[in-house]
Design an enzyme around this catalytic site. Structure first.
Site, PDB file in Angstrom:
ATOM      1  CB  CYS A   1      -0.933  -0.137   1.268  1.00 37.07           C
ATOM      2  SG  CYS A   1      -2.293   1.426   1.359  1.00 37.07           S
TER       3      CYS A   1
ATOM      4  CG  ASN B   1      -0.486  -4.641  -5.002  1.00 31.40           C
ATOM      5  OD1 ASN B   1       0.373  -4.481  -5.772  1.00 31.40           O
ATOM      6  ND2 ASN B   1      -1.342  -4.028  -4.029  1.00 31.40           N
TER       7      ASN B   1
ATOM      8  CB  CYS C   1      -4.810   2.582  -5.542  1.00 27.67           C
ATOM      9  SG  CYS C   1      -4.246   0.850  -5.270  1.00 27.67           S
TER      10      CYS C   1
END
Length: 303
Positions: free
Chosen positions: A76, A163, A224
């Protein structure tokens, strides 16, 4: 051992983050606690960034990342910037090395308050993303939304920034697409055995990308960071842009540079909102001025 742990509610360009201080503790935040915090309008979040004692020599802290649905995340970027700001305010340091499930990364707070995070190197092989079946070229895979003869979206670029990401390229305003409807379907498509972050990207100039993202485990998000990185490297990889771009997400701009050493640098702001303490087992919480602090706007929740 004290029951309560300190936290700060923060945001990175509107990406709602809880930075939790789990240092010196043997316990971890439970899924039930995360879901309870996420369901409260005051503490609702996209990700929790839980700061733990280091597990690997040469790193400062281990960061466990938890989505609002209680699942674990690997990376993140926006949350990492929030962690840096909170730790910089506490320690007076401005550079840190973290370990996450995605690997080891470094981050630096600059004099202007912006924070750069080395997001590591992108991965493009289908096994590394991962995909459920072999794909020769992940710059463009066979996946579409809508009728076969007139798809609404098709042929996304696929990349991993620790990810999995799918980036659909469009030639008009990213807000004209119903990402809230097809985002969850694509996130859970069988081609993505670990689910995926789904983005719509519009290249508006040789160094600018507009981006919206349906975030795996969190849903629609104002920002994001890893998706911005995935879009930037995919744009360069497909010849749409150069290797240094501004990615405009709903919360604001992020500067992304895919360096010659293959590392991706993300630079943007972080903002502190309020501090408190919580029970990592249950999610019960209260405001507390002794919690983690940060710089930025005042406690907007106290107004």
């Amino acid at each position: 051992m004290a029951t309560k742990a300190a936290f700060a509610r923060m945001n990175g360009l509107g990406n709602q983050i809880i930075v939790a201080d789990m240092r010196g503790r043997a316990d971890s935040i439970t899924s039930a606690a995360a879901i309870r915090l996420a369901s409260d309008s005051e503490t609702a979040f996209d990700q929790i960034m839980a700061i733990h004692d280091p597990r690997t020599p040469g790193t400062d802290y281990y960061i466990a990342i938890i989505n609002c649905d209680g699942t674990q995340a690997q990376a993140c970027g926006n949350g990492t910037r929030c962690v840096v700001q909170a730790l910089a305010a506490e320690t007076g340091r401005h550079a840190f090395t973290f370990e996450t499930r995605a690997g080891i990364l470094t981050a630096t707070e600059h004099d202007d308050g912006l924070i750069s995070v080395d997001m590591g190197t992108p991965r493009f092989d289908w096994q590394d993303i991962p995909l459920a079946q072999a794909v020769a070229d992940t710059r463009k895979i066979e996946l579409q939304v809508g009728p076969a003869d007139a798809p609404v979206l098709h042929s996304p670029s696929i990349a991993s920034m620790g990810n999995p990401h799918a980036v659909f390229w469009v030639d008009k305003d990213v807000w004209s697409y119903e990402l809230d409807k097809f985002g969850p379907l694509l996130e859970n498509h069988p081609i993505f055995p670990e689910r995926a972050n789904i983005s719509i990207a519009h290249v508006t100039s040789s160094d600018t990308i507009d981006l919206r993202t349906w975030e795996r485990g969190a849903g629609l998000t104002r920002a994001c960071g890893s998706a911005a990185c995935a879009a930037a490297v995919s744009a360069a990889r497909t010849g749409r842009t150069g290797r240094k771009v501004t990615v405009n997400v709903p919360g604001g701009p992020l500067l992304i540079e895919w360096r010659d050493d293959d590392h991706v640098m993300m630079t943007g702001p972080a903002e502190w909102e309020f501090s408190g303490t919580f029970d990592p087992a249950t999610g019960e919480w209260s405001r507390d001025t002794q919690g983690l602090q940060g710089s930025g706007n005042a406690d907007r929740g106290a107004a």
